[in-house]
Scaffold this motif. Structure first.
Motif, PDB file in Angstrom:
ATOM      1  N   LEU A   1      20.312  46.026  73.952  1.00  0.00           N
ATOM      2  CA  LEU A   1      21.044  45.332  73.148  1.00  0.00           C
ATOM      3  C   LEU A   1      20.647  43.742  72.817  1.00  0.00           C
ATOM      4  CD1 LEU A   1      24.759  46.551  74.274  1.00  0.00           C
ATOM      5  CD2 LEU A   1      23.388  47.122  72.506  1.00  0.00           C
ATOM      6  N   ARG A   2      20.368  43.180  73.631  1.00  0.00           N
ATOM      7  CA  ARG A   2      19.653  41.775  73.306  1.00  0.00           C
ATOM      8  C   ARG A   2      18.631  41.731  72.283  1.00  0.00           C
ATOM      9  NH1 ARG A   2      19.333  39.781  79.522  1.00  0.00           N
ATOM     10  NH2 ARG A   2      21.529  39.496  79.937  1.00  0.00           N
ATOM     11  N   ALA A   3      17.544  42.742  72.530  1.00  0.00           N
ATOM     12  CA  ALA A   3      16.473  42.850  71.553  1.00  0.00           C
ATOM     13  C   ALA A   3      17.109  43.385  69.916  1.00  0.00           C
ATOM     14  CB  ALA A   3      15.508  43.829  71.845  1.00  0.00           C
ATOM     15  N   LEU A   4      18.129  44.154  70.190  1.00  0.00           N
ATOM     16  CA  LEU A   4      18.792  44.673  68.858  1.00  0.00           C
ATOM     17  C   LEU A   4      19.587  43.314  68.194  1.00  0.00           C
ATOM     18  CD1 LEU A   4      19.675  47.095  66.936  1.00  0.00           C
ATOM     19  CD2 LEU A   4      21.640  47.350  68.596  1.00  0.00           C
ATOM     20  N   ARG A   5      20.162  42.690  68.848  1.00  0.00           N
ATOM     21  CA  ARG A   5      20.724  41.489  68.193  1.00  0.00           C
ATOM     22  C   ARG A   5      19.797  40.587  67.712  1.00  0.00           C
ATOM     23  NH1 ARG A   5      24.241  41.743  73.190  1.00  0.00           N
ATOM     24  NH2 ARG A   5      26.180  42.736  72.456  1.00  0.00           N
ATOM     25  N   ARG A   6      18.625  40.427  68.546  1.00  0.00           N
ATOM     26  CA  ARG A   6      17.596  39.279  67.921  1.00  0.00           C
ATOM     27  C   ARG A   6      17.001  39.822  66.602  1.00  0.00           C
ATOM     28  NH1 ARG A   6      14.303  39.544  72.423  1.00  0.00           N
ATOM     29  NH2 ARG A   6      13.186  41.312  71.629  1.00  0.00           N
ATOM     30  N   ASP A   7      16.802  41.234  66.801  1.00  0.00           N
ATOM     31  CA  ASP A   7      15.905  41.869  65.443  1.00  0.00           C
ATOM     32  C   ASP A   7      17.241  42.565  64.530  1.00  0.00           C
ATOM     33  OD1 ASP A   7      13.836  40.613  66.509  1.00  0.00           O
ATOM     34  OD2 ASP A   7      13.457  42.448  67.615  1.00  0.00           O
ATOM     35  N   ALA A   8      18.130  42.117  64.218  1.00  0.00           N
ATOM     36  CA  ALA A   8      19.267  42.852  63.445  1.00  0.00           C
ATOM     37  C   ALA A   8      18.695  42.693  62.123  1.00  0.00           C
ATOM     38  CB  ALA A   8      20.331  42.165  63.720  1.00  0.00           C
ATOM     39  N   ASN A   9      17.843  42.194  61.771  1.00  0.00           N
ATOM     40  CA  ASN A   9      17.545  42.057  60.359  1.00  0.00           C
ATOM     41  C   ASN A   9      16.644  43.285  60.068  1.00  0.00           C
ATOM     42  OD1 ASN A   9      15.414  41.318  61.553  1.00  0.00           O
ATOM     43  ND2 ASN A   9      14.979  39.651  59.824  1.00  0.00           N
ATOM     44  N   VAL A  10      16.048  43.886  60.991  1.00  0.00           N
ATOM     45  CA  VAL A  10      15.163  44.991  60.816  1.00  0.00           C
ATOM     46  C   VAL A  10      15.737  46.227  60.334  1.00  0.00           C
ATOM     47  CG1 VAL A  10      13.521  46.503  61.898  1.00  0.00           C
ATOM     48  CG2 VAL A  10      13.273  44.160  62.281  1.00  0.00           C
ATOM     49  N   PRO A  11      16.967  46.620  61.106  1.00  0.00           N
ATOM     50  CA  PRO A  11      17.746  48.054  60.550  1.00  0.00           C
ATOM     51  C   PRO A  11      18.339  47.647  58.993  1.00  0.00           C
ATOM     52  CG  PRO A  11      18.244  47.314  62.825  1.00  0.00           C
ATOM     53  CD  PRO A  11      17.267  46.445  62.321  1.00  0.00           C
ATOM     54  N   VAL A  12      18.908  46.486  59.090  1.00  0.00           N
ATOM     55  CA  VAL A  12      19.480  46.083  57.795  1.00  0.00           C
ATOM     56  C   VAL A  12      18.532  46.413  56.577  1.00  0.00           C
ATOM     57  CG1 VAL A  12      20.555  44.320  56.447  1.00  0.00           C
ATOM     58  CG2 VAL A  12      21.195  44.783  58.671  1.00  0.00           C
ATOM     59  N   ARG A  13      17.236  46.004  56.800  1.00  0.00           N
ATOM     60  CA  ARG A  13      16.206  46.028  55.668  1.00  0.00           C
ATOM     61  C   ARG A  13      15.571  47.358  55.566  1.00  0.00           C
ATOM     62  NH1 ARG A  13      11.045  42.351  57.360  1.00  0.00           N
ATOM     63  NH2 ARG A  13      11.966  43.063  59.270  1.00  0.00           N
ATOM     64  N   LEU A  14      15.543  48.199  56.722  1.00  0.00           N
ATOM     65  CA  LEU A  14      15.431  49.631  56.396  1.00  0.00           C
ATOM     66  C   LEU A  14      16.460  50.423  55.678  1.00  0.00           C
ATOM     67  CD1 LEU A  14      13.929  50.368  60.114  1.00  0.00           C
ATOM     68  CD2 LEU A  14      12.593  50.392  57.895  1.00  0.00           C
ATOM     69  N   LEU A  15      17.841  49.945  55.738  1.00  0.00           N
ATOM     70  CA  LEU A  15      18.582  50.693  55.201  1.00  0.00           C
ATOM     71  C   LEU A  15      18.801  50.363  53.647  1.00  0.00           C
ATOM     72  CD1 LEU A  15      21.556  50.459  57.914  1.00  0.00           C
ATOM     73  CD2 LEU A  15      20.383  52.608  57.048  1.00  0.00           C
ATOM     74  N   GLY A  16      18.256  49.042  53.256  1.00  0.00           N
ATOM     75  CA  GLY A  16      18.198  48.630  52.048  1.00  0.00           C
ATOM     76  C   GLY A  16      19.372  47.666  51.616  1.00  0.00           C
ATOM     77  N   ILE A  17      19.990  47.252  52.491  1.00  0.00           N
ATOM     78  CA  ILE A  17      21.347  46.534  52.207  1.00  0.00           C
ATOM     79  C   ILE A  17      21.042  45.222  51.923  1.00  0.00           C
ATOM     80  CG2 ILE A  17      23.509  45.714  53.243  1.00  0.00           C
ATOM     81  CD1 ILE A  17      23.562  48.472  55.093  1.00  0.00           C
TER      82      ILE A  17
END
Length: 94
Positions: A78-94
């Motif tokens: 979860l720490r790594a997910l919070r730190r790199d939260a912009n990667v999933p957002v970019r992959l989803l195209g939001i």
């Protein structure tokens, strides 16, 4: 009554029960699954004959997907997910 799902479950249990004993040998669980599949398939004993659109295949696919998704989600850092939260957002195209 269709016993295909029960036979497949027994094959998984059988391979799981001997996988510790065969560790380090040339015989792997994948080879055991192939051998069991050939034996219970339509060419040898004919116990399991699955069509790609059958309900047994669908149940196995759904159970496998649930297990894979659960195991992946349980290992998320979860720490790594919070730190790199912009990667999933970019992959989803939001």
């Amino acid at each position: 009554m269709d016993w295909s799902l029960a036979i497949i479950a027994l094959a998984v249990l059988a391979v799981g029960s001997v996988s510790g004993r065969i560790a380090g040998t040339a015989l792997t669980p994948a080879i055991l699954f192939v051998v069991i599949g050939v034996l219970i398939g339509p060419k040898v004993f004919g116990e399991v004959d699955l069509s790609s659109s059958g309900s047994t295949v669908r149940a196995l696919a759904e159970a496998t997907l649930a297990l894979v998704l659960f195991s992946d989600a349980s290992r998320i850092n979860l720490r790594a997910l919070r730190r790199d939260a912009n990667v999933p957002v970019r992959l989803l195209g939001i």
